[in-house]
Design a protein around this motif. Structure first.
Motif, PDB file in Angstrom:
ATOM      1  N   UNK A  19       0.932  -1.208  -0.014  1.00  0.00           N
ATOM      2  CA  UNK A  19       0.037   0.191  -0.076  1.00  0.00           C
ATOM      3  C   UNK A  19       0.897   1.154  -0.033  1.00  0.00           C
ATOM      4  N   UNK A  20       0.384   2.334  -0.465  1.00  0.00           N
ATOM      5  CA  UNK A  20       1.251   3.632  -0.461  1.00  0.00           C
ATOM      6  C   UNK A  20       1.414   3.981  -1.909  1.00  0.00           C
ATOM      7  N   UNK A  21       2.220   5.067  -2.173  1.00  0.00           N
ATOM      8  CA  UNK A  21       2.356   5.366  -3.542  1.00  0.00           C
ATOM      9  C   UNK A  21       3.058   4.368  -4.393  1.00  0.00           C
ATOM     10  N   UNK A  22       2.762   4.564  -5.643  1.00  0.00           N
ATOM     11  CA  UNK A  22       2.886   3.548  -6.573  1.00  0.00           C
ATOM     12  C   UNK A  22       4.265   3.468  -7.177  1.00  0.00           C
ATOM     13  N   UNK A  23       4.811   2.399  -7.340  1.00  0.00           N
ATOM     14  CA  UNK A  23       6.221   2.158  -7.847  1.00  0.00           C
ATOM     15  C   UNK A  23       6.058   1.108  -8.999  1.00  0.00           C
ATOM     16  N   UNK A  24       6.375   1.272 -10.085  1.00  0.00           N
ATOM     17  CA  UNK A  24       6.395   0.262 -11.228  1.00  0.00           C
ATOM     18  C   UNK A  24       7.717  -0.483 -11.542  1.00  0.00           C
ATOM     19  N   UNK A  81       0.232   2.056 -15.536  1.00  0.00           N
ATOM     20  CA  UNK A  81       0.294   3.084 -14.343  1.00  0.00           C
ATOM     21  C   UNK A  81      -1.407   3.864 -14.211  1.00  0.00           C
ATOM     22  N   UNK A  82      -1.827   4.057 -15.543  1.00  0.00           N
ATOM     23  CA  UNK A  82      -3.117   4.740 -15.475  1.00  0.00           C
ATOM     24  C   UNK A  82      -4.147   3.837 -15.165  1.00  0.00           C
ATOM     25  N   UNK A  88       3.186   7.516 -10.591  1.00  0.00           N
ATOM     26  CA  UNK A  88       4.025   6.483 -10.277  1.00  0.00           C
ATOM     27  C   UNK A  88       5.464   6.823 -10.605  1.00  0.00           C
ATOM     28  N   UNK A  89       6.564   6.238  -9.866  1.00  0.00           N
ATOM     29  CA  UNK A  89       8.105   6.287 -10.240  1.00  0.00           C
ATOM     30  C   UNK A  89       8.033   4.852 -10.936  1.00  0.00           C
ATOM     31  N   UNK A  90       8.842   4.758 -12.168  1.00  0.00           N
ATOM     32  CA  UNK A  90       9.157   3.635 -12.915  1.00  0.00           C
ATOM     33  C   UNK A  90      10.484   3.314 -12.873  1.00  0.00           C
ATOM     34  N   UNK A 106       6.675  11.179 -22.440  1.00  0.00           N
ATOM     35  CA  UNK A 106       5.232  11.117 -23.301  1.00  0.00           C
ATOM     36  C   UNK A 106       4.062  11.109 -22.024  1.00  0.00           C
ATOM     37  N   UNK A 107       4.199  10.884 -20.969  1.00  0.00           N
ATOM     38  CA  UNK A 107       3.224  10.792 -19.971  1.00  0.00           C
ATOM     39  C   UNK A 107       3.655  11.682 -18.638  1.00  0.00           C
ATOM     40  N   UNK A 108       3.950  12.739 -18.592  1.00  0.00           N
ATOM     41  CA  UNK A 108       4.557  13.698 -17.655  1.00  0.00           C
ATOM     42  C   UNK A 108       3.457  13.612 -16.266  1.00  0.00           C
ATOM     43  N   UNK A 109       2.207  13.718 -16.790  1.00  0.00           N
ATOM     44  CA  UNK A 109       1.030  13.694 -15.708  1.00  0.00           C
ATOM     45  C   UNK A 109       1.104  12.605 -14.847  1.00  0.00           C
ATOM     46  N   UNK A 110       1.505  11.360 -15.394  1.00  0.00           N
ATOM     47  CA  UNK A 110       1.485  10.228 -14.479  1.00  0.00           C
ATOM     48  C   UNK A 110       2.775   9.629 -13.919  1.00  0.00           C
ATOM     49  N   UNK A 111       3.923  10.225 -14.628  1.00  0.00           N
ATOM     50  CA  UNK A 111       5.351   9.565 -14.239  1.00  0.00           C
ATOM     51  C   UNK A 111       5.968  10.475 -13.646  1.00  0.00           C
TER      52      UNK A 111
END
Length: 284
Positions: A19-24, A81-82, A88-90, A106-111
């Motif tokens: 649980x918590x912030x997302x890391x991929x 991520x979406x 998330x941090x990838x 390409x996706x600064x809103x979610x990475x």
């Protein structure tokens, strides 16, 4: 728990833990999410939700995708991520390091940040001097050429023996897993396809990245005659001030497998700076 994400071209498999912030987490070519088996528990214990993905064509993800470029993998990672409700941090290793670059651009809103482990993130030039002077680099390049040209399983296993100089305690089991998986013609075909892709698509995206970037290399990585120099070349192509480089002494191309604790020690401060909320929890 193994989960699946159905995309237009195939199905991605991933484990979601914590649980918590997302890391991929995304592995390199010829591998699977099992590559991060030592890292996931530490990140979860530190308070992160970790999605550990089999990139297209690998592990439990489907085969038969039309192509296997870094741009393709980046699109998959952004979709995941979406789907999971980023940001998330990838974290991407080798080929997926380049994919992480494209995803961030390409996706600064979610990475919100990327960690690149031993990444192939820019167009490669043949280092003739390095091949002559560095026996490890020369041997690794030769074995990879056997994989690319002939689909040689023996060549891949020989490459891994060079690329993982410090073997984990479960190496015999892991080596057998590689042999079994890549003994399947459809999985070897994916690996061969990946070896033929160019990281140039990631290289052109470096200037478009706006989030923080951490590049981690192993000093004994056979993929380059000078791994630190490769990381610094990537750094120069990024916008000024957003990237940093760390080199783990003695590690090869798989620092997250060989030296997982050292990798986590580098990654955790980066995560605290780059994810939108602080993680709660404690290290095991």
């Amino acid at each position: 728990m193994l989960e699946h994400l159905q995309l237009d071209e195939g199905t991605l498999a991933y484990d979601l833990t914590g649980d918590g912030p997302l890391v991929v987490l995304a592995h390199g070519m010829g591998d699977s999410r099992h590559s991060y088996r030592f890292v996931v528990p530490e990140l979860v214990a530190a308070g992160y939700r970790v999605a550990n993905v089999d990139v297209r064509g690998c592990g439990d993800s489907s085969t038969g995708w039309p192509s296997y470029t870094r741009g393709d993998i980046a699109s998959d990672l952004v979709a995941l991520v979406r789907h999971l409700g980023g940001p998330a941090v990838i974290v991407g290793q080798s080929m997926s390091g380049g994919a992480a670059t494209i995803a961030a651009a390409s996706a600064p809103d979610v990475v919100t940040g990327i960690v690149e482990l031993a990444p192939f993130t820019r167009k490669q030039d043949v280092d003739l001097v390095g091949l002559v002077r560095n026996a490890r680099h020369r041997a690794g390049t030769f074995q990879l050429a056997k994989v690319m040209l002939a689909g040689s399983l023996a060549g891949w296993l020989a490459y891994l023996d060079l690329a993982i100089p410090t073997k984990p305690s479960d190496w015999e089991t892991e080596r057998n897993r590689f042999a079994t998986t890549l003994g399947q013609p459809e999985r070897m075909a994916v690996l061969r396809s990946m070896t033929r892709t160019s990281p140039a698509d990631a290289g052109v995206s470096l200037a478009e990245v706006r989030c923080p970037v951490l590049i981690i290399e192993g000093s004994a990585d056979p993929d380059w005659a000078d791994p630190r120099a490769e990381a610094e070349r990537i750094l120069r192509d990024l916008p000024e001030g957003i990237g940093e480089v760390a080199v783990i002494d003695g590690a090869g191309h798989y620092p997250h497998t060989e030296t997982p604790h050292e990798v986590v020690e580098l990654v955790l401060p980066f995560l605290r700076r780059t994810l939108p909320q602080s993680a709660e929890g404690h290290r095991a």
